[in-house]
Write an enzyme that holds these catalytic residues in place. Structure first.
Site, short mmCIF file in Angstrom:
data_model
loop_
_atom_site.label_atom_id
_atom_site.label_comp_id
_atom_site.label_asym_id
_atom_site.label_seq_id
_atom_site.Cartn_x
_atom_site.Cartn_y
_atom_site.Cartn_z
N ARG A 181 -79.88 -99.00 -22.02
CA ARG A 181 -80.81 -98.12 -21.49
C ARG A 181 -81.38 -98.54 -20.22
NH1 ARG A 181 -82.12 -98.68 -26.92
NH2 ARG A 181 -80.83 -97.28 -27.86
N GLY A 219 -80.29 -103.57 -34.38
CA GLY A 219 -79.55 -104.08 -35.38
C GLY A 219 -80.14 -103.66 -36.79
N TRP A 265 -86.32 -101.98 -30.88
CA TRP A 265 -85.20 -101.60 -29.94
C TRP A 265 -85.32 -100.87 -28.80
CZ3 TRP A 265 -83.83 -96.66 -30.45
CH2 TRP A 265 -83.99 -95.67 -31.49
N ASP A 304 -85.24 -93.86 -42.50
CA ASP A 304 -84.73 -94.15 -41.21
C ASP A 304 -85.64 -93.88 -40.12
OD1 ASP A 304 -83.13 -95.73 -39.31
OD2 ASP A 304 -81.34 -94.32 -39.52
N ASP A 330 -87.43 -94.81 -37.68
CA ASP A 330 -88.05 -96.00 -36.81
C ASP A 330 -89.08 -95.37 -35.93
OD1 ASP A 330 -85.33 -97.98 -36.10
OD2 ASP A 330 -84.95 -95.93 -36.84
N ARG A 381 -91.24 -90.50 -35.07
CA ARG A 381 -89.96 -89.67 -35.46
C ARG A 381 -90.18 -89.23 -36.81
NH1 ARG A 381 -84.33 -93.46 -35.26
NH2 ARG A 381 -82.99 -92.26 -36.83
N TRP A 415 -81.21 -85.04 -26.67
CA TRP A 415 -81.46 -86.47 -26.54
C TRP A 415 -81.86 -86.79 -25.14
CZ3 TRP A 415 -81.34 -89.37 -30.70
CH2 TRP A 415 -80.56 -89.03 -31.72
#
Lengths: 184, 529
Positions: free
Chosen positions: B131, B191, B241, B302, B304, B325, B460
């Site tokens: 990114r 990860g 991340w 999930d 995050d 999220r 996105w």
């Protein structure tokens, strides 16, 4: 997980793992006990009589719906049956763009131009500003949304449903047997 | 003062700073990045995470005249997620497969290129993406998919130092742009799909020596360790991340963390699973934790919490806002970490109320099941890593929202080092509306959505607001779009030919403003004719 950009999970798998899943899915399809055995020749006659005006097989037929030359090789039996009995339940996927997350679906679009002309068709593609249609006369219409009087989308398929009183189970099995025969 | 006069003053100030400080990016320049709007010196444009450009040459009156000024093609496949930095006319960015490059920001012509030779068995969860870079002094910094941190010479792209942070074979990688502070390069690991133990690292910018590491999953004897069942902490995930933000007033580094592992199965890791899905307030000198706030306890979807947190000052209030999220917009007091408000900005079905702190609380039936059931938002979230923006002129917080619901199912999965570790599957729900997307403008004070601009499908793309009264966004269909930031009126768009998986930025060279965005495999810069 940041972002997989796919329509479900499968990220992080090795090629080997993905192929194991593909093999499994293929195996359960081949083993499906409900797989019908029909009369493909009769199915072809039925297809030519009522389906081919909108669907193409091996270069012959209409363009309004998806090409069905290989559909039986990539869809489950139940999915094929549902597509005929209730085509609006799951709209077929159309154009897939390499970098786009979701494929275009066979959505029904009805627009009214500034001159008052109403056009109905299937969306070949769409973005925020434009829409590309296959109208019911099977002509491509390239339209800019801000130049339309109205723009409406529907998830009601242009294909009519074929319930059992309109298409018997036996005739449907024959059509699917025909699709199976051309997909091999 | 007319907008035209203000534009000239901004550009004259920009030209002064450009000549005054050419070449070296000091910590002082990073602290005062707003004083040189012609440059984009850090991932979010400033330490506050605002992704707001002070440039106003391109504005609501002339945006319709925007044209493509240049295109740079990486000729690589996969998602192109970079946010470029611009320093005194030179643009630095990364691309797929850990390439980095410097361009003449006026023309897009390359000055140097760096291509990392990656091992064949790296384990990026979600594409071979990167990114962006950080800049400090005369160096450019990036993290790599094989879990190295690399310093490049800003003038040549030559490698100055290259250090190993972790073992990529176990699923560790770097995908986010680092953050440069005084003498330090800070970045968090990716990860969370591989049962890693997450961390945030600080490296000496000159030597590459690691100065500190903060493990986002506490070990035995550390506070928070008790929130993990048995040995589950060893593979607890909580990656970090995305790029953090920095508050110079309190000398606090704010960094966010991702999902606990396995991402969609809570059985076997009973407890809150700290510090997964949290905001961490760290002392940048030593990496010590000042306070934390956990958005989603014991996450099984999930979700995050790695979305960019944004610092907002309102009177004597020093706030930190995040569109999470999990579908809620949180506002915290960034001095203490106290939650001030949490309001849904997207469709949410998982919460049935709030706890004593005011945090949305998971309902009894929200967990994944063996058979699977539908929960909103879906696994990819109400938003994701794409950057939000805060515009001080409108006092609006802009976020890219994704409306989607998924069927979540779960099954036992043993941990195996270096293998995907989800304990789950998810897929689109038949019971919900088709996926769609929108840019939403949220009143940061009230948490209420003021307006939205609908996308045909979820995107996105991040968003950028500018002093010209504009809000830039991209879509999955390949359009780059300028909206009026005050309302949702579209003013201009350009078809780039590839979906956007990136956040836009703005810069100026020789008195001309550019807006840049990655799409498909290309980087585009737009400006006035």
């Amino acid at each position: 997980m940041p972002a997989n950009g796919t329509n479900g999970q499968g990220v992080g798998m090795t090629d080997e793992e993905i192929w194991q899943i593909i093999s499994y899915l293929r195996s359960i399809r081949l083993k499906a006990p409900s797989e019908p055995v029909g009369n493909p020749r009769h199915g072809e006659q039925l297809f030519d009589g009522s389906c081919s005006s909108c669907h193409m097989i091996n270069g012959k037929g209409g363009r309004l719906g998806p090409d069905l030359s290989s559909v039986a090789g990539s869809r489950t039996m139940n999915s094929l049956i549902e597509s005929v009995r209730n085509p609006s339940a799951h709209l077929a996927w159309g154009l897939t763009e390499a970098t786009k997350e979701f494929p275009q679906e066979y959505e029904t679009v009805t627009v009214v131009s500034t001159s008052g002309q109403q056009i109905t068709g299937v969306a070949l593609n769409e973005d925020q500003f434009t829409v590309q249609l296959m109208d019911i006369s099977q002509h491509i219409q390239l339209l800019e949304k801000d130049k339309l009087r109205s723009f409406q989308k529907s998830r009601q398929s242009l294909m009519p449903p074929f319930p059992a009183d309109r298409l018997s189970d036996e005739d449907l099995r024959d059509i699917i047997a025909y699709l199976e025969s051309v997909a091999q | 003062m007319s907008s035209r006069t203000r534009s000239w003053i901004v550009l004259l100030i920009a030209a002064f700073y450009s000549a005054h400080a050419l070449g070296q990016v000091t910590f002082d320049r990073l602290l005062r990045s707003g004083a040189e709007p012609q440059n984009w010196l850090t991932y979010s444009g400033d330490y506050g995470g605002h992704r707001f450009s002070g440039l106003d040459q391109v504005n609501t009156r002339n945006a319709s005249a925007l044209v493509a000024k240049w295109v740079y093609q990486t000729a690589a496949t996969g998602k192109f997620e970079t946010t470029p930095l611009v320093v005194d006319g030179i643009l630095y960015a990364t691309g797929q497969d850990d390439r980095a490059f410097a361009l003449d920001a006026r023309s897009g012509r390359p000055i140097w290129q760096y291509q990392r030779t990656l091992p064949s068995d790296i384990r990026p969860c979600c594409g071979r993406v990167n990114r962006g870079v950080a800049v400090l002094g005369d160096k450019v910094y990036l993290g790599t998919l094989d879990a190295h941190v690399v310093a490049l010479d800003a003038k040549t792209g030559n490698v100055i130092w290259d250090v190993t942070a972790a073992d990529y074979r176990k699923g560790y990688s770097f995908t986010a742009a680092p953050l440069a502070l005084k003498g330090l390069i800070i970045l968090g690991v990716s990860g969370g799909e591989y049962g890693i133990r997450g961390f945030i690292d600080a490296y000496d910018a000159t030597t590459g020596d690691r100065k500190w590491r903060f493990y986002t999953v506490p070990g035995p004897g550390e506070p928070g360790h008790e929130t993990w069942e048995g040995e589950s902490w060893k593979v607890g995930g909580a990656p970090a991340w995305m790029t953090g933000v920095y508050d110079p007033a309190t000398n606090q580094l704010f960094w966010t963390t991702g999902n606990p592992s396995p991402s969609n199965r809570g059985e076997g890791r009973a407890g809150d699973n700290l510090y997964s899905n949290s905001l961490l307030a760290l002392n940048p000198e030593n990496g010590k934790l000042n306070w934390y706030f956990q958005f989603t306890r014991h996450d099984e979807h999930d979700w995050d919490a790695t979305q960019i947190p944004v610092m907002i000052d309102s009177g004597d209030k020093h706030l930190l806002a995040q569109a999470n999220r999990n579908g809620f917009f949180y506002v915290l007091d960034r001095t203490t970490g106290r939650l001030l408000s949490a309001n849904a900005y997207s469709r949410t079905t998982w919460s049935d109320g709030k706890d004593a702190q005011g945090r949305p609380r998971a309902g009894k039936d929200s967990s994944p099941t063996l058979q699977g059931h539908t929960v909103c938002p879906g696994a990819l979230g109400a938003t994701n890593w794409m950057s939000p923006s805060f515009d001080p002129q409108t006092d609006l917080f802009y976020v890219t929202a994704r409306e989607q619901c998924d069927v979540f199912s779960t099954a036992p999965q043993p941990y195996e080092a270096g293998h995907a570790y989800y304990g789950s599957a998810y897929f689109p729900s038949d019971q919900a509306e088709p996926y769609r997307g929108a840019v939403r403008a949220i009143n940061a004070a009230t948490g209420q959505v003021k307006w939205e601009f609908r996308h045909v499908s979820p995107t996105w793309s991040g968003v950028l607001s500018t002093a010209g009264g504009l809000l830039f966004t991209g879509d999955a269909e390949g359009n780059f779009i300028a909206l009026s930031a005050a309302d949702n009126k579209p003013l201009w768009h350009f078809q780039m030919g590839g979906a956007v998986y990136a956040s836009p930025m703005a810069y100026a060279v020789d008195g001309k403003e550019y807006i840049a965005i990655a799409a498909g495999s290309s980087l585009y810069a737009f400006g006035l004719p």
